[in-house]
Scaffold this active site. Structure first.
Site, PDB file in Angstrom:
ATOM      1  N   HIS A 194     111.536  69.738 103.066  1.00  0.00           N
ATOM      2  CA  HIS A 194     110.127  69.666 102.673  1.00  0.00           C
ATOM      3  C   HIS A 194     109.186  69.325 103.824  1.00  0.00           C
ATOM      4  O   HIS A 194     108.213  68.594 103.638  1.00  0.00           O
ATOM      5  CB  HIS A 194     109.967  68.656 101.525  1.00  0.00           C
ATOM      6  CG  HIS A 194     108.844  68.978 100.593  1.00  0.00           C
ATOM      7  ND1 HIS A 194     107.522  68.952 100.976  1.00  0.00           N
ATOM      8  CD2 HIS A 194     108.836  69.342  99.295  1.00  0.00           C
ATOM      9  CE1 HIS A 194     106.773  69.267  99.950  1.00  0.00           C
ATOM     10  NE2 HIS A 194     107.536  69.519  98.909  1.00  0.00           N
ATOM     11  N   ASP A 247     101.043  77.524  95.520  1.00  0.00           N
ATOM     12  CA  ASP A 247     102.135  76.591  95.216  1.00  0.00           C
ATOM     13  C   ASP A 247     103.093  77.373  94.315  1.00  0.00           C
ATOM     14  O   ASP A 247     103.289  77.042  93.156  1.00  0.00           O
ATOM     15  CB  ASP A 247     101.582  75.342  94.509  1.00  0.00           C
ATOM     16  CG  ASP A 247     102.613  74.218  94.436  1.00  0.00           C
ATOM     17  OD1 ASP A 247     103.753  74.437  94.886  1.00  0.00           O
ATOM     18  OD2 ASP A 247     102.266  73.129  93.922  1.00  0.00           O
ATOM     19  N   HIS A 268     111.805  67.968  92.290  1.00  0.00           N
ATOM     20  CA  HIS A 268     112.515  67.565  93.516  1.00  0.00           C
ATOM     21  C   HIS A 268     113.606  66.519  93.283  1.00  0.00           C
ATOM     22  O   HIS A 268     113.698  65.528  94.013  1.00  0.00           O
ATOM     23  CB  HIS A 268     111.504  67.062  94.556  1.00  0.00           C
ATOM     24  CG  HIS A 268     110.577  68.132  95.059  1.00  0.00           C
ATOM     25  ND1 HIS A 268     110.901  69.458  95.058  1.00  0.00           N
ATOM     26  CD2 HIS A 268     109.315  68.063  95.588  1.00  0.00           C
ATOM     27  CE1 HIS A 268     109.896  70.158  95.571  1.00  0.00           C
ATOM     28  NE2 HIS A 268     108.922  69.345  95.894  1.00  0.00           N
ATOM     29  N   GLU A 287     109.339  76.181 101.739  1.00  0.00           N
ATOM     30  CA  GLU A 287     110.588  75.571 101.262  1.00  0.00           C
ATOM     31  C   GLU A 287     111.507  76.687 100.783  1.00  0.00           C
ATOM     32  O   GLU A 287     111.250  77.309  99.753  1.00  0.00           O
ATOM     33  CB  GLU A 287     110.291  74.603 100.110  1.00  0.00           C
ATOM     34  CG  GLU A 287     109.233  73.571 100.413  1.00  0.00           C
ATOM     35  CD  GLU A 287     108.559  73.044  99.147  1.00  0.00           C
ATOM     36  OE1 GLU A 287     109.248  72.740  98.154  1.00  0.00           O
ATOM     37  OE2 GLU A 287     107.320  72.944  99.141  1.00  0.00           O
ATOM     38  N   ARG A 308     110.849  72.514  90.401  1.00  0.00           N
ATOM     39  CA  ARG A 308     110.741  71.960  89.045  1.00  0.00           C
ATOM     40  C   ARG A 308     111.799  72.487  88.078  1.00  0.00           C
ATOM     41  O   ARG A 308     112.206  73.638  88.170  1.00  0.00           O
ATOM     42  CB  ARG A 308     109.351  72.271  88.473  1.00  0.00           C
ATOM     43  CG  ARG A 308     108.253  71.563  89.236  1.00  0.00           C
ATOM     44  CD  ARG A 308     106.866  71.975  88.787  1.00  0.00           C
ATOM     45  NE  ARG A 308     105.877  71.149  89.464  1.00  0.00           N
ATOM     46  CZ  ARG A 308     105.461  71.364  90.718  1.00  0.00           C
ATOM     47  NH1 ARG A 308     105.909  72.382  91.401  1.00  0.00           N
ATOM     48  NH2 ARG A 308     104.587  70.551  91.276  1.00  0.00           N
TER      49      ARG A 308
END
Ligand code: GLA
Length: 386
Positions: free
Chosen positions: A215, A287, A141, A350, A116
């Site tokens: 991803h 996350d 992304h 990632e 982000r």
């Protein structure tokens, strides 16, 4: 007559030997280049573009399938402790689901900026750029039409010793709001020790920001109805980046010690995932970006699935990794093994620079200037533990 017939026969036989030999040689050349990277038709997009699938096979029989739409890994077959190969990456059963937005970014190459950027804007060399706002107030992304939606030029690398696919994409100046024409090349290589190596390179003609990643969602059980909460994860990181309510790092580098974010010793992903913790609440699970220990190419994470014995090691030269526990998977799409992809049926690791780096000067820089080369590498290596 008999004599002529005999000579003709000999001539034909000689010709045939030459011809057959030639054919054999041709076949050999073909199979040398075809053997480890096979090309087939995959599907046609709504705009009428034909998409190809490239299958990389190594000497052990491990296979990885990649399409030139989004550079997406659609399948990765890894052996379990009994030598049984099963697909360990989440993916759609229908090509259209990749072509119509790929809502979870399954298997895709992510650019120009993985993760982000706050308020979908940043300032570079005194100029403010507004980029695509596709995640609440933020840009995620690379924007709605990020690299995961692009058709890449693909070519199997003919003289490479190992199965290698080269993908190239040229992003125009201003695409999704980002400055500079950015030329990106990604090489996917499947090594003989069952590692998928991903090498990224990029060059720009104007100052810009770049943060490329992959991803893929993994589920090492080989059955996508199983949740990944039983996978044991270890991350070589003493610190992570706490986030705000829109998942932008608040700037603090927090020690993982005594928190559910401590993966310094291997533990089941599900062990602390439901703990009463402000950060877990904000993420709906994990996350977050972990600040990786050390520099240069190093092993940064290991995942072990006890029932199958599968192990996945992640190596990278990047400073961070976003560990995402599949919190937004919501049962809408069929899995490749029956049932639906439910919350936590896959996880991502990632490798990348920290989120929102263009707005956070204390973070390692993601700027790329003309004349510089962006170059990074990540490997996902598969093995078994018995
Ligand atoms: C990243 C983000 C998550 C989510 C997924 C895609 O991992 O950090 O919040 O957006 O991509 O669903």
């Amino acid at each position: 007559m008999k004599k002529i017939g005999g000579s003709l026969f000999i001539l034909l036989a000689v010709l045939c030997i030459f011809g057959c030999n030639k054919k054999e040689n041709n076949n050999k050349t073909n199979s040398d280049t075809m053997e480890n990277v096979q090309v087939s038709d995959y599907g046609v997009t709504a705009k009428g573009d034909s998409i190809k699938k490239y299958t990389l096979t190594n000497k052990n029989g491990m296979k990885v399938e990649i399409i030139n739409y989004g550079g997406i890994i659609t399948s990765l077959m890894a052996p379990d402790k009994n030598g049984k190969y099963q697909d360990v990456v989440l993916g759609f059963t229908k090509p259209e689901d990749y072509f119509n937005g790929n809502p979870y970014y399954f298997g895709a190459l992510i650019g120009r900026y993985g993760n982000r950027i706050a308020n979908a804007k940043f300032t570079l060399e005194g100029k403010t750029y507004d980029i695509d706002k596709n995640d609440g107030p933020n840009s995620l992304h690379g924007g709605k039409e990020g690299f995961h939606t692009k058709i890449w030029t693909a070519e199997p690398v003919k003289d490479a010793k190992l199965p290698t696919l080269k993908l190239t994409y040229v992003s125009a100046d201003g695409e999704e709001g980002y400055p500079g024409k950015l030329t990106t090349t990604v090489h996917y290589t499947l090594t003989d020790d069952n590692a998928l190596e991903i090498s990224y390179e990029a060059e720009t003609d104007k100052a810009t920001v770049v943060n490329l990643t992959q991803h893929s969602y993994f589920n090492l059980s080989g059955n996508f109805s199983n949740l990944i909460t039983d996978h044991e994860l270890q991350i070589n990181a003493d610190k992570f980046l706490p986030v705000n309510s829109t998942l932008i790092p608040v700037g603090e580098e927090k020690s993982v010690k005594g928190t559910p974010f401590d993966f310094t010793a291997a533990k089941a992903i599900g062990k602390d995932i439901t703990a009463q913790d402000e950060q877990l609440k904000l993420g709906g699970g994990y996350d977050h970006n972990w600040i990786l220990n050390g520099n240069g190419m190093r092993t940064i994470a290991t995942v072990y699935h006890p029932a199958s014995g599968r192990v996945m090691e992640v190596m990278t030269d990047q400073p961070g990794v976003q560990f995402y526990s599949g919190n937004f998977l919501d049962g809408k799409f069929d899995t490749k093994t029956g049932g639906k992809y439910e919350k936590r049926s896959g996880f991502c690791l990632e490798t990348q620079h920290y989120p929102d780096s263009p707005n956070q000067p204390a973070f390692p820089t993601t700027e790329l200037k003309p004349g510089q080369k962006y170059q990074t590498k990540t490997m996902y290596k598969f093995s078994v533990k018995k």
